[in-house]
Write a protein that holds these residues in place. Sequence first.
Motif, PDB file in Angstrom:
ATOM      1  N   THR A  86     -50.497   6.230  23.538  1.00 16.47           N
ATOM      2  CA  THR A  86     -50.076   6.071  22.260  1.00 16.47           C
ATOM      3  C   THR A  86     -50.950   6.344  21.163  1.00 16.47           C
ATOM      4  N   SER A  87     -50.455   6.657  20.143  1.00 20.37           N
ATOM      5  CA  SER A  87     -51.172   6.728  18.960  1.00 20.37           C
ATOM      6  C   SER A  87     -50.122   6.149  17.546  1.00 20.37           C
ATOM      7  N   LYS A  88     -51.016   6.156  16.467  1.00 17.26           N
ATOM      8  CA  LYS A  88     -50.424   5.750  15.439  1.00 17.26           C
ATOM      9  C   LYS A  88     -50.832   6.450  14.094  1.00 17.26           C
ATOM     10  N   ILE A  89     -49.613   6.750  13.266  1.00 14.33           N
ATOM     11  CA  ILE A  89     -49.888   7.142  11.599  1.00 14.33           C
ATOM     12  C   ILE A  89     -50.281   6.158  10.841  1.00 14.33           C
ATOM     13  N   ALA A  90     -51.430   6.044  10.215  1.00 12.08           N
ATOM     14  CA  ALA A  90     -51.555   4.791   9.262  1.00 12.08           C
ATOM     15  C   ALA A  90     -50.434   5.009   8.023  1.00 12.08           C
ATOM     16  N   GLY A  91     -50.161   3.807   7.597  1.00 11.23           N
ATOM     17  CA  GLY A  91     -49.436   3.565   6.477  1.00 11.23           C
ATOM     18  C   GLY A  91     -50.267   3.715   5.111  1.00 11.23           C
ATOM     19  N   PRO A  92     -49.870   3.382   4.143  1.00 11.19           N
ATOM     20  CA  PRO A  92     -50.523   3.638   2.693  1.00 11.19           C
ATOM     21  C   PRO A  92     -51.493   2.689   2.383  1.00 11.19           C
ATOM     22  N   GLY A  93     -52.319   3.103   1.577  1.00 14.73           N
ATOM     23  CA  GLY A  93     -53.351   2.263   0.970  1.00 14.73           C
ATOM     24  C   GLY A  93     -54.838   2.588   1.098  1.00 14.73           C
ATOM     25  N   LEU A  94     -55.074   3.593   2.041  1.00 13.18           N
ATOM     26  CA  LEU A  94     -56.389   4.064   2.386  1.00 13.18           C
ATOM     27  C   LEU A  94     -56.730   5.638   1.578  1.00 13.18           C
ATOM     28  N   SER A  95     -57.887   5.441   0.989  1.00 13.04           N
ATOM     29  CA  SER A  95     -57.942   6.514  -0.076  1.00 13.04           C
ATOM     30  C   SER A  95     -58.451   7.758   0.650  1.00 13.04           C
ATOM     31  N   TYR A  96     -59.046   7.555   1.690  1.00 15.66           N
ATOM     32  CA  TYR A  96     -59.553   8.730   2.898  1.00 15.66           C
ATOM     33  C   TYR A  96     -58.686   9.012   3.955  1.00 15.66           C
ATOM     34  N   ILE A  97     -57.284   8.697   3.852  1.00 12.95           N
ATOM     35  CA  ILE A  97     -56.470   9.105   4.738  1.00 12.95           C
ATOM     36  C   ILE A  97     -55.144   9.509   3.986  1.00 12.95           C
ATOM     37  N   ARG A  98     -55.070  10.920   3.672  1.00  9.11           N
ATOM     38  CA  ARG A  98     -53.846  11.445   2.872  1.00  9.11           C
ATOM     39  C   ARG A  98     -54.088  10.812   1.231  1.00  9.11           C
ATOM     40  N   ASP A  99     -55.061  10.319   0.860  1.00  4.46           N
ATOM     41  CA  ASP A  99     -55.287   9.867  -0.672  1.00  4.46           C
ATOM     42  C   ASP A  99     -54.361   8.650  -0.783  1.00  4.46           C
TER      43      ASP A  99
END
Length: 350
Positions: A86-99
């Motif tokens: 399994t893996s996961k896509i991060a949700g919003p809130g971290l500037s270094y992941i897709r701004d």
Amino acid sequence: MQYSVLGSSGEKVSRVCLGSMTWGLQNSQIEANEQIEYALSQGVNFIDTAELYPVPPSGDKYGGTEIIIGNWLAQNPTRRKDLILTSKIAGPGLSYIRDGAKISGESVIAAVDASLKRLQTNYIDLFQLHWPNRMSPHFAKHWPGKVKFSSANSERESNSMLEILQALDSCVKAGKIRFCGLSDDTPWGINTYLKLSEQYALPRMVSIQNEFSLLHAKDWPYLIENCVRENVAYLPWSPLGGGMLSGKYANGAMPKGSRWTFEQRNGVFRNTELGHAAVAGYVDIAREHGLSPSQLALAWCDQLDGVTSTIIGATSMAQLKENIAAFELGLNADVMHKIGAVFKQYPLPF
């Protein structure tokens, strides 16, 4: 090792899911390799990771855990078929992941491609949304008033979820992922995705992983009943309460190299007076019955109706062996009664 069906996917997964979030920070490539090999030798076929890992997350370590798993897979290509990865896509809130942007259809496709590259594999068995775009009552936001549900725009959220499902569908059709799932979500989230899947003939969410332990059982009974009746696998994460239920943080102890010694994105929110009182009660029960505190907590989690597979983690081989062994233990009625008494005294201590 016992196995359960992963929701509507039809796949059988071990009751133990090997978590990986310490690999790349607290654990090296060599140590991760050793953990994988031992887990597989014990019948574990389920490994969980995320683009965010290792934890605590940081821009310079982002994606590091997937790279470690990818290195192992590259060295063992014939064994890929034996794993449910399994893996996961991060949700919003971290500037270094897709701004810090919210999950979109475009970002789902990009994240899947990036994870595949780091993992050095052609497909991911279960791809999950790490947390939803909307505010959800997780990470210590479960107390009344922490989230204002009445201010939400349900139509906008539903449209966003449809876009995400359509992107996941394209990844399934391309053979990049086999199944999709949720994490840190709610009954409304589960049911909205299921409704959209049925309405638009899109992939069905087969699982959800949420925090769940003797210290944090807010999903019982309502969300777990929802999962059982809708055939959605329930996968507890942090079944040891961030290591607290092992008893290692008792009386103010802070073992060198332990998780609480690292800066936490959401703070050490489990570190409360009531939490430590609850742990002391569970430690006493474990010792009385010849179990380690960790084994008591894991065996309790495993035997709960509706749990499909429990995500464990370890920073040492001794911990890993102790934790996996817990799933061969049964808790008798006397132990369960004593656990219940402490639980009723401290039902939600942080």
